[in-house]
Design a protein around this motif. Structure first.
Motif, short mmCIF file in Angstrom:
data_model
loop_
_atom_site.label_atom_id
_atom_site.label_comp_id
_atom_site.label_asym_id
_atom_site.label_seq_id
_atom_site.Cartn_x
_atom_site.Cartn_y
_atom_site.Cartn_z
N ARG A 49 -63.47 -72.05 72.58
CA ARG A 49 -64.04 -72.99 71.62
C ARG A 49 -63.39 -74.37 71.65
O ARG A 49 -63.99 -75.33 71.18
CB ARG A 49 -63.93 -72.40 70.21
CG ARG A 49 -64.83 -71.19 70.03
CD ARG A 49 -64.40 -70.32 68.87
NE ARG A 49 -65.36 -69.24 68.65
CZ ARG A 49 -65.39 -68.11 69.37
NH1 ARG A 49 -64.50 -67.92 70.34
NH2 ARG A 49 -66.29 -67.19 69.12
N GLY A 94 -66.79 -69.72 62.54
CA GLY A 94 -67.54 -70.96 62.47
C GLY A 94 -67.14 -71.88 61.34
O GLY A 94 -67.86 -72.84 61.02
N ARG A 95 -65.98 -71.63 60.73
CA ARG A 95 -65.54 -72.47 59.63
C ARG A 95 -64.77 -73.70 60.11
O ARG A 95 -64.40 -74.56 59.31
CB ARG A 95 -64.68 -71.65 58.66
CG ARG A 95 -65.47 -70.51 57.99
CD ARG A 95 -64.71 -69.92 56.81
NE ARG A 95 -63.59 -69.10 57.22
CZ ARG A 95 -63.61 -67.77 57.29
NH1 ARG A 95 -64.73 -67.12 57.00
NH2 ARG A 95 -62.52 -67.09 57.64
N ALA A 119 -65.31 -76.70 62.96
CA ALA A 119 -66.29 -77.25 63.90
C ALA A 119 -65.66 -77.45 65.27
O ALA A 119 -64.47 -77.78 65.39
CB ALA A 119 -66.81 -78.58 63.38
N THR A 120 -66.44 -77.23 66.32
CA THR A 120 -65.98 -77.53 67.67
C THR A 120 -65.70 -79.02 67.76
O THR A 120 -66.56 -79.84 67.42
CB THR A 120 -67.04 -77.14 68.71
OG1 THR A 120 -67.31 -75.75 68.59
CG2 THR A 120 -66.56 -77.45 70.12
#
Length: 308
Positions: free
Chosen positions: A122, A272-273, A275-276
């Motif tokens: 990620r 998913g908490r 952000a990329t």
């Protein structure tokens, strides 16, 4: 009580579990934790001096309780002994009965690289071609395997204390078809790489010598050594810095990184908490090692061996 299963390090290696399998198992465990099906305790650790490190982990979920105790002894190499030694015990989570005992050396090596791989999926540039190692022991070897399976690596740079471990790492990289060379300047090594792995001995008497400000844009750093070799003030160069477990980090008597630099932990990242990152700042995963990794690989190994 039934038959007690014992899996040696040789047995575990023979199961054919690859780096992607390990990363996938850790991701599943992280999702289980995020959704309340897996419970973990902060790692207990003691640094008694001389680079020795003694630790224990505990996790419960999916009908299995996993406990690991390991000692890292850097001086063992001079005596022809592995530097990491310990054992893992797997219990039935409902009855408390002991189901299996596993050697801990192989699992400790691959689960650490597996944790790094989950973060790298990620945070690292998918086109990463070069990797630098600061520290060339067991973790460098396992991270080379893991990252070579994830990225189109073509070049390896290694900075270490010389000796057999550095030679083995360079020979391994060349056998994999990669260009590999030693570097005498650690900051030059990390400045020339898309991915950096640091794994120096866990000894707070080591004077910091790495400057995160020397990293190129979008470099991903897997920091497995409590950030011991990194200058504290330079860590602000990381635009996104993730730790393995926030609860564990907050309860530790000596934090790895300043609290204000932490974007979240590995569970946040997978859920998913976080952000990329879209900026060009370097990114880092700094970790102590968590019980979830030991649990995930132990469960996977028992399943592969037919003893789940």
């Amino acid at each position: 009580m039934g038959t007690l299963t014992y899996l040696s390090d040789d047995d575990l290696q023979a199961l054919g579990i690859g780096p992607a399998d390990i990363a996938d198992a850790i991701e599943r465990a992280l999702i289980d934790k995020a959704e309340g099906r897996l419970h973990t305790a902060p790692k207990a650790a003691i640094l008694p001096g001389g680079g020795r490190y003694v630790m224990s982990t505990l996790a419960v979920g999916g009908g299995l309780t996993v406990v690991k105790t390991v000692t890292v002894s850097p001086d063992n190499a001079a005596h022809g002994l592995p530097s990491i030694n310990g054992a893992i015990q797997a219990y039935d989570a409902e009855t408390g009965l002991l189901k299996a005992v596993l050697d801990a050396n192989w699992i400790t090596a691959v689960r650490t690289a597996g944790l790094s791989s989950v973060a790298a999926r990620r945070l690292a540039d998918p086109a990463s071609e070069s990797i630098a190692f600061v520290g060339t022991g067991v973790q460098a070897q396992s991270h080379l395997d893991a990252f070579a399976a994830l990225f189109p690596l073509s070049r390896v740079v290694a900075y270490g204390r010389g000796g057999e471990s550095q030679t083995r790492l360079l020979e391994k990289a060349r056998a994999m078809g990669l260009d590999a060379e030693a570097e005498s300047d650690p900051n030059a090594a990390i400045a020339a790489a898309d991915i950096v792995v640091t794994s120096v001995p866990l000894d707070y008497e080591i004077e910091p010598f790495l400057d995160a400000g020397s990293l190129r844009p979008r470099t991903f750093a897997a920091i497995t050594d409590l950030t011991i070799p990194w200058h504290d003030k330079s860590l602000s160069a990381f635009g996104t810095l993730v730790v393995d477990d926030l609860e564990q980090e907050r309860s530790a008597p000596r934090p790895m990184v300043p609290a204000e630099t932490i974007a979240g932990d590995l569970t946040d990242l997978v859920a998913g908490r976080i952000a990329t990152p879209e900026d060009d700042a370097p990114r880092a995963f700094a970790f102590r090692g968590i019980s979830l990794g030991d649990y995930a690989v132990t469960r996977l190994a028992l399943e592969r061996a037919g003893h789940a």
